[in-house]
Design a protein around this motif. Sequence first.
Motif, PDB file in Angstrom:
ATOM      1  N   PRO A 121      12.136   2.354  12.244  1.00  0.00           N
ATOM      2  CA  PRO A 121      11.368   1.524  13.165  1.00  0.00           C
ATOM      3  C   PRO A 121      11.984   0.148  13.324  1.00  0.00           C
ATOM      4  O   PRO A 121      12.382  -0.468  12.348  1.00  0.00           O
ATOM      5  N   ALA A 122      12.042  -0.323  14.554  1.00  0.00           N
ATOM      6  CA  ALA A 122      12.671  -1.607  14.813  1.00  0.00           C
ATOM      7  C   ALA A 122      11.777  -2.773  14.400  1.00  0.00           C
ATOM      8  O   ALA A 122      12.244  -3.885  14.275  1.00  0.00           O
ATOM      9  N   ASN A 123      10.489  -2.534  14.208  1.00  0.00           N
ATOM     10  CA  ASN A 123       9.564  -3.611  13.872  1.00  0.00           C
ATOM     11  C   ASN A 123       8.877  -3.317  12.549  1.00  0.00           C
ATOM     12  O   ASN A 123       7.658  -3.287  12.456  1.00  0.00           O
ATOM     13  N   CYS A 124       9.686  -3.081  11.541  1.00  0.00           N
ATOM     14  CA  CYS A 124       9.141  -2.758  10.222  1.00  0.00           C
ATOM     15  C   CYS A 124       8.240  -3.877   9.708  1.00  0.00           C
ATOM     16  O   CYS A 124       7.177  -3.622   9.134  1.00  0.00           O
ATOM     17  N   GLU A 125       8.686  -5.119   9.898  1.00  0.00           N
ATOM     18  CA  GLU A 125       7.910  -6.241   9.360  1.00  0.00           C
ATOM     19  C   GLU A 125       6.517  -6.290   9.977  1.00  0.00           C
ATOM     20  O   GLU A 125       5.518  -6.501   9.274  1.00  0.00           O
ATOM     21  N   GLU A 126       6.433  -6.039  11.299  1.00  0.00           N
ATOM     22  CA  GLU A 126       5.128  -6.059  11.969  1.00  0.00           C
ATOM     23  C   GLU A 126       4.222  -4.949  11.456  1.00  0.00           C
ATOM     24  O   GLU A 126       3.019  -5.156  11.257  1.00  0.00           O
ATOM     25  N   LYS A 127       4.809  -3.772  11.222  1.00  0.00           N
ATOM     26  CA  LYS A 127       4.009  -2.653  10.725  1.00  0.00           C
ATOM     27  C   LYS A 127       3.487  -2.938   9.323  1.00  0.00           C
ATOM     28  O   LYS A 127       2.343  -2.617   9.001  1.00  0.00           O
ATOM     29  N   ILE A 128       4.337  -3.514   8.503  1.00  0.00           N
ATOM     30  CA  ILE A 128       3.912  -3.834   7.136  1.00  0.00           C
ATOM     31  C   ILE A 128       2.761  -4.832   7.163  1.00  0.00           C
ATOM     32  O   ILE A 128       1.774  -4.694   6.426  1.00  0.00           O
ATOM     33  N   VAL A 129       2.864  -5.850   8.033  1.00  0.00           N
ATOM     34  CA  VAL A 129       1.808  -6.860   8.117  1.00  0.00           C
ATOM     35  C   VAL A 129       0.495  -6.240   8.589  1.00  0.00           C
ATOM     36  O   VAL A 129      -0.571  -6.496   8.017  1.00  0.00           O
ATOM     37  N   SER A 130       0.550  -5.376   9.638  1.00  0.00           N
ATOM     38  CA  SER A 130      -0.684  -4.780  10.151  1.00  0.00           C
ATOM     39  C   SER A 130      -1.309  -3.824   9.142  1.00  0.00           C
ATOM     40  O   SER A 130      -2.536  -3.797   8.974  1.00  0.00           O
ATOM     41  N   LEU A 131      -0.476  -3.047   8.442  1.00  0.00           N
ATOM     42  CA  LEU A 131      -1.002  -2.143   7.409  1.00  0.00           C
ATOM     43  C   LEU A 131      -1.604  -2.929   6.250  1.00  0.00           C
ATOM     44  O   LEU A 131      -2.646  -2.556   5.707  1.00  0.00           O
ATOM     45  N   GLN A 132      -0.941  -4.024   5.873  1.00  0.00           N
ATOM     46  CA  GLN A 132      -1.439  -4.829   4.756  1.00  0.00           C
ATOM     47  C   GLN A 132      -2.760  -5.498   5.113  1.00  0.00           C
ATOM     48  O   GLN A 132      -3.678  -5.579   4.282  1.00  0.00           O
ATOM     49  N   ASP A 133      -2.887  -5.978   6.360  1.00  0.00           N
ATOM     50  CA  ASP A 133      -4.156  -6.589   6.787  1.00  0.00           C
ATOM     51  C   ASP A 133      -5.294  -5.575   6.736  1.00  0.00           C
ATOM     52  O   ASP A 133      -6.404  -5.890   6.280  1.00  0.00           O
ATOM     53  N   ALA A 134      -5.028  -4.345   7.208  1.00  0.00           N
ATOM     54  CA  ALA A 134      -6.070  -3.309   7.179  1.00  0.00           C
ATOM     55  C   ALA A 134      -6.434  -2.946   5.751  1.00  0.00           C
ATOM     56  O   ALA A 134      -7.609  -2.774   5.424  1.00  0.00           O
ATOM     57  N   LEU A 135      -5.428  -2.824   4.892  1.00  0.00           N
ATOM     58  CA  LEU A 135      -5.679  -2.469   3.490  1.00  0.00           C
ATOM     59  C   LEU A 135      -6.498  -3.550   2.795  1.00  0.00           C
ATOM     60  O   LEU A 135      -7.444  -3.253   2.045  1.00  0.00           O
ATOM     61  N   SER A 136      -6.148  -4.832   3.015  1.00  0.00           N
ATOM     62  CA  SER A 136      -6.886  -5.935   2.387  1.00  0.00           C
ATOM     63  C   SER A 136      -8.343  -5.927   2.837  1.00  0.00           C
ATOM     64  O   SER A 136      -9.253  -6.176   2.032  1.00  0.00           O
ATOM     65  N   ALA A 137      -8.581  -5.629   4.110  1.00  0.00           N
ATOM     66  CA  ALA A 137      -9.956  -5.590   4.611  1.00  0.00           C
ATOM     67  C   ALA A 137     -10.735  -4.436   3.992  1.00  0.00           C
ATOM     68  O   ALA A 137     -11.906  -4.588   3.623  1.00  0.00           O
ATOM     69  N   LEU A 138     -10.101  -3.260   3.856  1.00  0.00           N
ATOM     70  CA  LEU A 138     -10.785  -2.109   3.255  1.00  0.00           C
ATOM     71  C   LEU A 138     -11.135  -2.370   1.791  1.00  0.00           C
ATOM     72  O   LEU A 138     -12.183  -1.917   1.306  1.00  0.00           O
ATOM     73  N   GLU A 139     -10.259  -3.070   1.095  1.00  0.00           N
ATOM     74  CA  GLU A 139     -10.496  -3.332  -0.338  1.00  0.00           C
ATOM     75  C   GLU A 139     -11.459  -4.479  -0.571  1.00  0.00           C
ATOM     76  O   GLU A 139     -11.878  -4.712  -1.706  1.00  0.00           O
ATOM     77  N   ASP A 140     -11.794  -5.216   0.497  1.00  0.00           N
ATOM     78  CA  ASP A 140     -12.741  -6.327   0.385  1.00  0.00           C
ATOM     79  C   ASP A 140     -14.142  -5.813   0.686  1.00  0.00           C
ATOM     80  O   ASP A 140     -14.469  -5.477   1.824  1.00  0.00           O
TER      81      ASP A 140
END
Length: 532
Positions: free
Chosen positions: A463-482
Amino acid sequence: MFFDQPIPYTPQEVLVYLRKSRSDQPDLTVEEVLEKHEKILDQWASRHLGAPVPEENKYREIVSGETIADRPQIKKVLHRMEDPNIKALLVVEVQRISRGDLEDAGRLLKLLRFTKTVVLTPQQTYNLQNEYDRDFFERELKRGNEFLEYQKKIMARGRLLSVQQGNYIGSVAPYGYLPHIVVEGKRKCPTLKIDPERAKVVQTIFDLYVHQGMGPTLICRRLNGLSIPPAKGKSWTPASIYGILDNIHYTGQVKWNQRKTVTIVSDSSIVKTRPRAKEEEYLLFPGKHPAIISPELFAAAQQKHSAAAPNKSSAKLRNAFAGLVYCQCGHAMALRTYSSQGKERSAPRLLCSCQSFCHTPSCLYSDMMEQVCSILHSSIYDFRLLLQQSSQEDAFSSHAAVMDQLKKRLALLEEKEIAQWEKYTEEGMPKDIFQRLNTAVVNEKEEVLLALKQAQSTAPVFPANCEEKIVSLQDALSALEDAQAPAQEKNRLLKLCLQRIEYDRPPFTRGKTAAHGGWEASPIHLSIYLRV
């Protein structure tokens, strides 16, 4: 231009497109109109081409559609025109190809012009390489669109007048009715007549819902248990029950504009929707058909339905996976909580909306949350590994550069081909020189297209936008764990990085070690589709 010279094509090089128009005789069926036009075109082809066009080159449009996107046969024709062996398109008149808007007209002009496809009609031929033919062809398409818009206004007024007179103009009769025609003077008026067997089912549904207090799910079970077939599908669903309970036609009335088509702009695209209008926004008229239920019973069902429906303006989203999780049977999963009399509510669960038919076991909401978090953790780890592999990143960059060069080369060749045609048609380039230059350009275009297809099929998986995907996945994960994060925010972040979650779970089995012969829970299987 008109046919003052022989047509230099063989029947195998010509496509025939047939479509019924609003301007045709309304008493003729689609098949009758197409057969009539096909005879006209076959006779024309026999005179000018030496024989009728072969069957494999004929396309008959059965469905009705205003735009190219709504008509499958014209899309097949446009695809066939890409074949250099196809030289012409034969139609009864230009407006049969399209009466769509300017967007459709522009698309047709480009495709016909750059594929060098000549349009043939029994009256005239249009060579779109010629600017005068092109201008005349464009005017014909615009005139067709103007006629279409005028006809739509006339037909809308006619339909409204028909409904005001009590006629039923729907394409499908409601469950419990059959289509019927009554004669009033010289006019044939469409209406409905009662289907006795199904009408009793409609009365039963209203009785169970209003008088016996059953909900749609219990009514479905009752009807399915009695093996009563629904209007569509194999079994009754709560949606089909609500569709009957909300249908005003059962009171002997007809309605107008309850689900009118509304055009909106969404994500820079034109989208047509059919929102359900409020009661004060649509019109009701006394119908010619008999009623199956009384207006009082219908009003009681509507009142109960309104009281049971949640207030959407004040209701808060409780399910973080709303609109994302689907059962293996294809239906959406919904959040459910259960309670018995005098007992506290049980832990929330995710349940298929058609679980009584597919029998897929439900799961605890907390188990779904835990498994999705685990998958998001794994996805983030995988993306970080890809990001660290510089060799794959270099491979992706190199591949993207090759693709970009090929696309630029293809664009230059297309410009060169158009310039050659302009010199040939407008500046009088000798025909032998033009043919030699044009053949060279066409051959090179085919080579570039082949190389482009091969490059697309061998693209490196990175994927050409790995950094963006990591950020969006991390934001979703942080919200689920909160635990304090609202479900609506969790749902919004999940939809930014996830496209769909497919759920499956085998039936529970008897546990050998479980106390008192209890059931052992089966594992949950999730398939998550990321937006990558």
